[in-house]
Design a protein around this motif. Structure first.
Motif, PDB file in Angstrom:
ATOM      1  N   PRO A  44      13.158  -2.386  -0.442  1.00  0.00           N
ATOM      2  CA  PRO A  44      14.367  -2.641  -0.864  1.00  0.00           C
ATOM      3  C   PRO A  44      14.333  -4.043  -1.800  1.00  0.00           C
ATOM      4  N   ASP A  45      13.320  -4.811  -1.329  1.00  0.00           N
ATOM      5  CA  ASP A  45      13.503  -6.376  -2.203  1.00  0.00           C
ATOM      6  C   ASP A  45      12.740  -6.591  -3.264  1.00  0.00           C
ATOM      7  N   ILE A  46      12.049  -5.611  -3.672  1.00  0.00           N
ATOM      8  CA  ILE A  46      11.103  -5.931  -4.826  1.00  0.00           C
ATOM      9  C   ILE A  46      11.799  -6.368  -6.134  1.00  0.00           C
ATOM     10  N   THR A  47      11.192  -7.229  -6.896  1.00  0.00           N
ATOM     11  CA  THR A  47      11.619  -7.588  -8.168  1.00  0.00           C
ATOM     12  C   THR A  47      10.599  -7.868  -9.255  1.00  0.00           C
ATOM     13  N   VAL A  48      10.851  -7.758 -10.316  1.00  0.00           N
ATOM     14  CA  VAL A  48       9.996  -8.005 -11.355  1.00  0.00           C
ATOM     15  C   VAL A  48       8.929  -9.184 -11.188  1.00  0.00           C
ATOM     16  N   GLY A  49       7.667  -9.202 -11.295  1.00  0.00           N
ATOM     17  CA  GLY A  49       6.938 -10.256 -10.930  1.00  0.00           C
ATOM     18  C   GLY A  49       6.400 -10.148  -9.703  1.00  0.00           C
ATOM     19  N   ASP A  50       6.488  -9.182  -8.794  1.00  0.00           N
ATOM     20  CA  ASP A  50       6.018  -9.326  -7.692  1.00  0.00           C
ATOM     21  C   ASP A  50       4.915  -8.447  -7.528  1.00  0.00           C
ATOM     22  N   HIS A  51       3.947  -8.335  -6.542  1.00  0.00           N
ATOM     23  CA  HIS A  51       2.795  -7.689  -6.687  1.00  0.00           C
ATOM     24  C   HIS A  51       2.940  -6.691  -5.530  1.00  0.00           C
ATOM     25  N   VAL A  52       2.514  -5.314  -5.789  1.00  0.00           N
ATOM     26  CA  VAL A  52       2.361  -4.280  -4.965  1.00  0.00           C
ATOM     27  C   VAL A  52       0.926  -3.561  -4.645  1.00  0.00           C
ATOM     28  N   ALA A  53       0.908  -3.019  -3.652  1.00  0.00           N
ATOM     29  CA  ALA A  53      -0.501  -2.307  -3.077  1.00  0.00           C
ATOM     30  C   ALA A  53      -0.129  -0.818  -3.583  1.00  0.00           C
ATOM     31  N   ILE A  54      -1.022  -0.205  -4.402  1.00  0.00           N
ATOM     32  CA  ILE A  54      -0.687   1.250  -4.952  1.00  0.00           C
ATOM     33  C   ILE A  54      -1.648   2.039  -4.454  1.00  0.00           C
ATOM     34  N   HIS A  55      -1.473   3.178  -3.799  1.00  0.00           N
ATOM     35  CA  HIS A  55      -2.253   4.105  -3.226  1.00  0.00           C
ATOM     36  C   HIS A  55      -1.770   5.498  -4.039  1.00  0.00           C
ATOM     37  N   TRP A  56      -2.739   5.969  -4.646  1.00  0.00           N
ATOM     38  CA  TRP A  56      -2.563   7.400  -5.409  1.00  0.00           C
ATOM     39  C   TRP A  56      -1.291   7.394  -5.921  1.00  0.00           C
ATOM     40  N   GLY A  57      -0.838   6.170  -7.000  1.00  0.00           N
ATOM     41  CA  GLY A  57       0.306   6.377  -7.859  1.00  0.00           C
ATOM     42  C   GLY A  57       1.377   6.024  -7.039  1.00  0.00           C
ATOM     43  N   PHE A  58       1.638   5.424  -5.772  1.00  0.00           N
ATOM     44  CA  PHE A  58       2.653   5.085  -5.217  1.00  0.00           C
ATOM     45  C   PHE A  58       2.675   3.565  -4.591  1.00  0.00           C
ATOM     46  N   ALA A  59       3.785   2.912  -4.708  1.00  0.00           N
ATOM     47  CA  ALA A  59       3.880   1.664  -4.296  1.00  0.00           C
ATOM     48  C   ALA A  59       4.149   1.594  -2.883  1.00  0.00           C
ATOM     49  N   CYS A  60       3.179   1.238  -2.243  1.00  0.00           N
ATOM     50  CA  CYS A  60       3.210   1.548  -0.484  1.00  0.00           C
ATOM     51  C   CYS A  60       3.755   0.060   0.215  1.00  0.00           C
ATOM     52  N   LYS A  61       3.501  -1.171  -0.466  1.00  0.00           N
ATOM     53  CA  LYS A  61       3.572  -2.243   0.120  1.00  0.00           C
ATOM     54  C   LYS A  61       3.941  -3.595  -0.670  1.00  0.00           C
ATOM     55  N   LYS A  62       4.799  -4.586  -0.618  1.00  0.00           N
ATOM     56  CA  LYS A  62       4.747  -5.615  -1.514  1.00  0.00           C
ATOM     57  C   LYS A  62       3.869  -6.610  -0.897  1.00  0.00           C
ATOM     58  N   LEU A  63       3.013  -7.343  -1.561  1.00  0.00           N
ATOM     59  CA  LEU A  63       2.089  -8.143  -1.036  1.00  0.00           C
ATOM     60  C   LEU A  63       2.335  -9.431  -1.160  1.00  0.00           C
ATOM     61  N   ASN A  64       1.956 -10.178  -0.270  1.00  0.00           N
ATOM     62  CA  ASN A  64       2.236 -11.788  -0.226  1.00  0.00           C
ATOM     63  C   ASN A  64       0.952 -12.358  -0.845  1.00  0.00           C
ATOM     64  N   ASP A  65       1.013 -13.846  -0.995  1.00  0.00           N
ATOM     65  CA  ASP A  65      -0.140 -14.406  -1.858  1.00  0.00           C
ATOM     66  C   ASP A  65      -1.419 -14.358  -1.136  1.00  0.00           C
ATOM     67  N   ARG A  66      -1.330 -14.215   0.095  1.00  0.00           N
ATOM     68  CA  ARG A  66      -2.734 -14.488   0.964  1.00  0.00           C
ATOM     69  C   ARG A  66      -3.246 -12.908   0.936  1.00  0.00           C
ATOM     70  N   GLU A  67      -2.479 -11.617   0.831  1.00  0.00           N
ATOM     71  CA  GLU A  67      -2.857 -10.533   0.724  1.00  0.00           C
ATOM     72  C   GLU A  67      -3.463 -10.096  -0.635  1.00  0.00           C
ATOM     73  N   ILE A  68      -2.696 -10.760  -1.622  1.00  0.00           N
ATOM     74  CA  ILE A  68      -3.147 -10.459  -3.016  1.00  0.00           C
ATOM     75  C   ILE A  68      -4.695 -10.912  -3.189  1.00  0.00           C
ATOM     76  N   LYS A  69      -4.931 -12.418  -2.643  1.00  0.00           N
ATOM     77  CA  LYS A  69      -6.260 -12.972  -2.561  1.00  0.00           C
ATOM     78  C   LYS A  69      -7.145 -12.049  -2.071  1.00  0.00           C
ATOM     79  N   ASN A  70      -7.175 -11.664  -0.846  1.00  0.00           N
ATOM     80  CA  ASN A  70      -7.942 -10.779  -0.219  1.00  0.00           C
ATOM     81  C   ASN A  70      -8.242  -9.724  -0.675  1.00  0.00           C
ATOM     82  N   ILE A  71      -7.031  -8.995  -1.304  1.00  0.00           N
ATOM     83  CA  ILE A  71      -7.425  -7.759  -1.915  1.00  0.00           C
ATOM     84  C   ILE A  71      -8.297  -7.829  -3.267  1.00  0.00           C
ATOM     85  N   GLN A  72      -7.917  -8.890  -3.914  1.00  0.00           N
ATOM     86  CA  GLN A  72      -8.610  -9.127  -5.367  1.00  0.00           C
ATOM     87  C   GLN A  72     -10.086  -9.525  -5.032  1.00  0.00           C
TER      88      GLN A  72
END
Length: 85
Positions: A44-72
């Motif tokens: 409900p609280d996503i905005t332009v500029g946020d990063h999301v996890a994508i699974h099969w064409g579906f945004a399933c989670k808003k990512l925080n900075d730590r998660e972005i770094k770990n996934i990248q």
């Protein structure tokens, strides 16, 4: 994968992401823009500029900075290993 939200249109997100492509027999990562689906009740609280996890064409989670770094980091390791094949 990870996508950075560029635009929000009703139940769809336009995201900037990386895509594995083959060019002239070489594997590469290329910038890509994709349209994916999301559920406003789940995110409900996503905005332009946020990063999301994508699974099969579906945004399933808003990512925080730590998660972005770990996934990248994992994407980089996987891509390096792909190049070694």
């Amino acid at each position: 994968s990870i996508g950075k939200i560029v635009e929000i249109i009703d139940t769809h997100l336009i995201v900037s992401t990386d895509e594995v492509v083959e060019k002239n027999g070489e594997i590469a990562l290329e910038d890509s823009t994709k349209t994916i689906v999301y559920d406003k009740k789940m995110l409900p609280d996503i905005t332009v500029g946020d990063h999301v996890a994508i699974h099969w064409g579906f945004a399933c989670k808003k990512l925080n900075d730590r998660e972005i770094k770990n996934i990248q980091k994992q994407i980089d390791v996987n891509f390096y290993n792909l190049l070694r094949c």
